[in-house]
Design a protein around this motif. Structure first.
Motif, PDB file in Angstrom:
ATOM      1  N   ALA A   1      47.066  24.951  92.104  1.00  0.00           N
ATOM      2  CA  ALA A   1      46.709  24.225  93.324  1.00  0.00           C
ATOM      3  C   ALA A   1      46.293  22.787  93.024  1.00  0.00           C
ATOM      4  CB  ALA A   1      45.567  24.947  94.037  1.00  0.00           C
ATOM      5  N   GLY A   2      46.482  21.933  94.008  1.00  0.00           N
ATOM      6  CA  GLY A   2      45.975  20.571  93.923  1.00  0.00           C
ATOM      7  C   GLY A   2      44.516  20.531  94.321  1.00  0.00           C
ATOM      8  N   GLU A   3      43.973  19.327  94.449  1.00  0.00           N
ATOM      9  CA  GLU A   3      42.547  19.178  94.740  1.00  0.00           C
ATOM     10  C   GLU A   3      42.146  19.860  96.053  1.00  0.00           C
ATOM     11  OE1 GLU A   3      39.132  15.756  95.347  1.00  0.00           O
ATOM     12  OE2 GLU A   3      41.087  15.184  94.546  1.00  0.00           O
ATOM     13  N   ARG A   4      42.863  19.585  97.115  1.00  0.00           N
ATOM     14  CA  ARG A   4      42.517  20.195  98.416  1.00  0.00           C
ATOM     15  C   ARG A   4      42.740  21.712  98.396  1.00  0.00           C
ATOM     16  NH1 ARG A   4      41.080  16.819 102.242  1.00  0.00           N
ATOM     17  NH2 ARG A   4      41.640  18.098 104.022  1.00  0.00           N
ATOM     18  N   GLY A   5      43.760  22.152  97.691  1.00  0.00           N
ATOM     19  CA  GLY A   5      44.007  23.584  97.555  1.00  0.00           C
ATOM     20  C   GLY A   5      42.873  24.276  96.804  1.00  0.00           C
ATOM     21  N   ARG A   6      42.370  23.623  95.768  1.00  0.00           N
ATOM     22  CA  ARG A   6      41.236  24.191  95.022  1.00  0.00           C
ATOM     23  C   ARG A   6      39.994  24.263  95.898  1.00  0.00           C
ATOM     24  NH1 ARG A   6      42.487  20.983  89.429  1.00  0.00           N
ATOM     25  NH2 ARG A   6      44.184  22.360  88.801  1.00  0.00           N
TER      26      ARG A   6
ATOM     27  N   THR B   1      37.277  18.551  90.930  1.00  0.00           N
ATOM     28  CA  THR B   1      37.942  19.851  91.025  1.00  0.00           C
ATOM     29  C   THR B   1      38.867  20.108  89.829  1.00  0.00           C
ATOM     30  OG1 THR B   1      39.777  18.939  92.299  1.00  0.00           O
ATOM     31  CG2 THR B   1      37.891  19.836  93.536  1.00  0.00           C
ATOM     32  N   THR B   2      38.793  19.256  88.800  1.00  0.00           N
ATOM     33  CA  THR B   2      39.637  19.505  87.644  1.00  0.00           C
ATOM     34  C   THR B   2      39.290  20.857  87.048  1.00  0.00           C
ATOM     35  OG1 THR B   2      38.094  18.346  86.180  1.00  0.00           O
ATOM     36  CG2 THR B   2      39.932  17.065  87.056  1.00  0.00           C
ATOM     37  N   TYR B   3      40.313  21.494  86.555  1.00  0.00           N
ATOM     38  CA  TYR B   3      40.139  22.836  86.032  1.00  0.00           C
ATOM     39  C   TYR B   3      40.745  22.922  84.657  1.00  0.00           C
ATOM     40  CZ  TYR B   3      40.345  27.885  85.621  1.00  0.00           C
ATOM     41  OH  TYR B   3      40.198  29.164  85.192  1.00  0.00           O
ATOM     42  N   ASN B   4      39.948  23.350  83.719  1.00  0.00           N
ATOM     43  CA  ASN B   4      40.423  23.555  82.348  1.00  0.00           C
ATOM     44  C   ASN B   4      40.463  25.038  82.072  1.00  0.00           C
ATOM     45  OD1 ASN B   4      40.439  20.732  81.766  1.00  0.00           O
ATOM     46  ND2 ASN B   4      38.220  20.836  81.541  1.00  0.00           N
ATOM     47  N   ARG B   5      41.660  25.527  81.820  1.00  0.00           N
ATOM     48  CA  ARG B   5      41.796  26.954  81.513  1.00  0.00           C
ATOM     49  C   ARG B   5      41.106  27.246  80.204  1.00  0.00           C
ATOM     50  NH1 ARG B   5      48.094  28.119  82.265  1.00  0.00           N
ATOM     51  NH2 ARG B   5      48.072  26.506  80.719  1.00  0.00           N
ATOM     52  N   LEU B   6      40.531  28.440  80.144  1.00  0.00           N
ATOM     53  CA  LEU B   6      39.918  28.876  78.885  1.00  0.00           C
ATOM     54  C   LEU B   6      41.013  29.206  77.894  1.00  0.00           C
ATOM     55  CD1 LEU B   6      37.149  31.226  80.243  1.00  0.00           C
ATOM     56  CD2 LEU B   6      36.889  28.912  79.384  1.00  0.00           C
ATOM     57  N   LEU B   7      40.840  28.764  76.681  1.00  0.00           N
ATOM     58  CA  LEU B   7      41.797  29.081  75.617  1.00  0.00           C
ATOM     59  C   LEU B   7      41.294  30.307  74.867  1.00  0.00           C
ATOM     60  CD1 LEU B   7      42.421  25.483  74.289  1.00  0.00           C
ATOM     61  CD2 LEU B   7      43.823  26.785  75.883  1.00  0.00           C
ATOM     62  N   GLN B   8      42.193  31.265  74.715  1.00  0.00           N
ATOM     63  CA  GLN B   8      41.774  32.490  74.032  1.00  0.00           C
ATOM     64  C   GLN B   8      42.547  32.691  72.764  1.00  0.00           C
ATOM     65  OE1 GLN B   8      42.226  35.525  76.959  1.00  0.00           O
ATOM     66  NE2 GLN B   8      40.499  34.797  78.122  1.00  0.00           N
TER      67      GLN B   8
ATOM     68  N   LEU C   1      36.403  27.580  99.105  1.00  0.00           N
ATOM     69  CA  LEU C   1      35.830  27.921 100.413  1.00  0.00           C
ATOM     70  C   LEU C   1      36.069  29.386 100.742  1.00  0.00           C
ATOM     71  CD1 LEU C   1      36.712  24.827 102.633  1.00  0.00           C
ATOM     72  CD2 LEU C   1      34.427  25.665 102.067  1.00  0.00           C
ATOM     73  N   PHE C   2      37.295  29.816 100.544  1.00  0.00           N
ATOM     74  CA  PHE C   2      37.650  31.210 100.822  1.00  0.00           C
ATOM     75  C   PHE C   2      36.807  32.156  99.976  1.00  0.00           C
ATOM     76  CE2 PHE C   2      40.159  35.032  99.986  1.00  0.00           C
ATOM     77  CZ  PHE C   2      40.391  35.478 101.279  1.00  0.00           C
ATOM     78  N   GLY C   3      36.719  31.894  98.680  1.00  0.00           N
ATOM     79  CA  GLY C   3      35.956  32.756  97.785  1.00  0.00           C
ATOM     80  C   GLY C   3      34.477  32.795  98.121  1.00  0.00           C
ATOM     81  N   LEU C   4      33.929  31.642  98.478  1.00  0.00           N
ATOM     82  CA  LEU C   4      32.510  31.584  98.837  1.00  0.00           C
ATOM     83  C   LEU C   4      32.220  32.355 100.119  1.00  0.00           C
ATOM     84  CD1 LEU C   4      31.904  27.819  98.029  1.00  0.00           C
ATOM     85  CD2 LEU C   4      30.793  29.742  96.877  1.00  0.00           C
ATOM     86  N   VAL C   5      33.061  32.144 101.133  1.00  0.00           N
ATOM     87  CA  VAL C   5      32.818  32.753 102.448  1.00  0.00           C
ATOM     88  C   VAL C   5      33.153  34.242 102.469  1.00  0.00           C
ATOM     89  CG1 VAL C   5      33.554  32.735 104.866  1.00  0.00           C
ATOM     90  CG2 VAL C   5      33.072  30.587 103.696  1.00  0.00           C
ATOM     91  N   VAL C   6      34.219  34.630 101.807  1.00  0.00           N
ATOM     92  CA  VAL C   6      34.693  36.010 101.896  1.00  0.00           C
ATOM     93  C   VAL C   6      34.066  36.925 100.832  1.00  0.00           C
ATOM     94  CG1 VAL C   6      36.755  37.478 101.755  1.00  0.00           C
ATOM     95  CG2 VAL C   6      36.845  35.305 102.984  1.00  0.00           C
ATOM     96  N   PHE C   7      33.788  36.388  99.656  1.00  0.00           N
ATOM     97  CA  PHE C   7      33.309  37.241  98.566  1.00  0.00           C
ATOM     98  C   PHE C   7      31.854  36.960  98.162  1.00  0.00           C
ATOM     99  CE2 PHE C   7      37.963  37.177  97.882  1.00  0.00           C
ATOM    100  CZ  PHE C   7      38.202  38.520  98.093  1.00  0.00           C
ATOM    101  N   LEU C   8      31.583  35.746  97.725  1.00  0.00           N
ATOM    102  CA  LEU C   8      30.275  35.466  97.147  1.00  0.00           C
ATOM    103  C   LEU C   8      29.127  35.634  98.140  1.00  0.00           C
ATOM    104  CD1 LEU C   8      29.111  33.499  94.374  1.00  0.00           C
ATOM    105  CD2 LEU C   8      28.095  32.751  96.502  1.00  0.00           C
ATOM    106  N   LEU C   9      29.169  34.936  99.244  1.00  0.00           N
ATOM    107  CA  LEU C   9      28.046  34.989 100.183  1.00  0.00           C
ATOM    108  C   LEU C   9      27.814  36.386 100.758  1.00  0.00           C
ATOM    109  CD1 LEU C   9      28.390  31.506 101.864  1.00  0.00           C
ATOM    110  CD2 LEU C   9      26.604  32.274 100.299  1.00  0.00           C
TER     111      LEU C   9
END
Length: 179
Positions: A85-90, A172-179, A95-103
């Motif tokens: 996802a881009g910045e707005r997508g992230r 909103t930059t995202y760095n994947r974890l390296l395993q 938003l979805f995760g916060l409203v639907v799952f976390l809160l």
């Protein structure tokens, strides 16, 4: 938007303060663990109270540090979607995760853990172990920890709403974890 950003700033400071307590609990747990092991093996002395204090501190580390973990973005995400996802997508995914799952999850866990603590408080619950400690202080960490994460979740929600409106700059930059 200013009110949202101000609320988020206050919640961020509260999360940072609780994280400092969690950090202190790490050091204290290490020192108590080392002291307890030393006294047990070198002097033949042990105490259930010291063992229980270690358990209480481990609970404090997790429950008081969780809100700061959320603030720093070090929690679980759906990497496959987030990395594409881009910045707005992230922001929308967050938003979805916060409203639907976390809160809802934090509110439910806080709600369910309150009677668990309250019953212990009313009964002045004490450990069954000889030399053990009161149970209610560690049980109080449950609703407190869930409330702190819920509050930080609301702050993260406010930041993302403000960022989508262009009133707040959120990295909103995202760095994947390296395993």
């Amino acid at each position: 938007m200013r009110a949202l950003i101000r609320f988020a700033s206050i919640a961020d400071r509260l999360s940072a303060a609780s994280a400092r307590l969690a950090t202190a609990a790490v050091l204290l747990a290490v020192l108590i663990s080392a002291g307890n092991a030393t006294s047990r093996y070198a002097l033949g002395l042990t105490s259930n109270a010291w063992l229980e204090v270690q358990w209480y501190l481990f609970a404090a580390i997790a429950l008081l540090g969780a809100a700061e973990t959320l603030k720093r973005g070090a929690h679980v995400r759906v990497d496959l979607l987030y990395v594409l996802a881009g910045e707005r997508g992230r922001l929308a995914i967050d938003l979805f995760g916060l409203v639907v799952f976390l809160l809802p999850g934090m509110i439910l866990l806080g709600w369910l853990s309150w009677p668990f603590f309250w019953e212990s408080w009313i009964r002045n619950e004490f450990s069954n172990n000889p030399g053990g400690l009161y149970r209610w202080p560690v049980k109080a960490l449950l609703p407190l920890g869930f409330a702190l994460v819920a509050l930080q979740g609301l702050a993260e929600l406010a930041k993302r709403i403000a960022a989508l409106a262009g009133a707040y700059r959120l990295d909103t930059t995202y760095n994947r974890l390296l395993q």
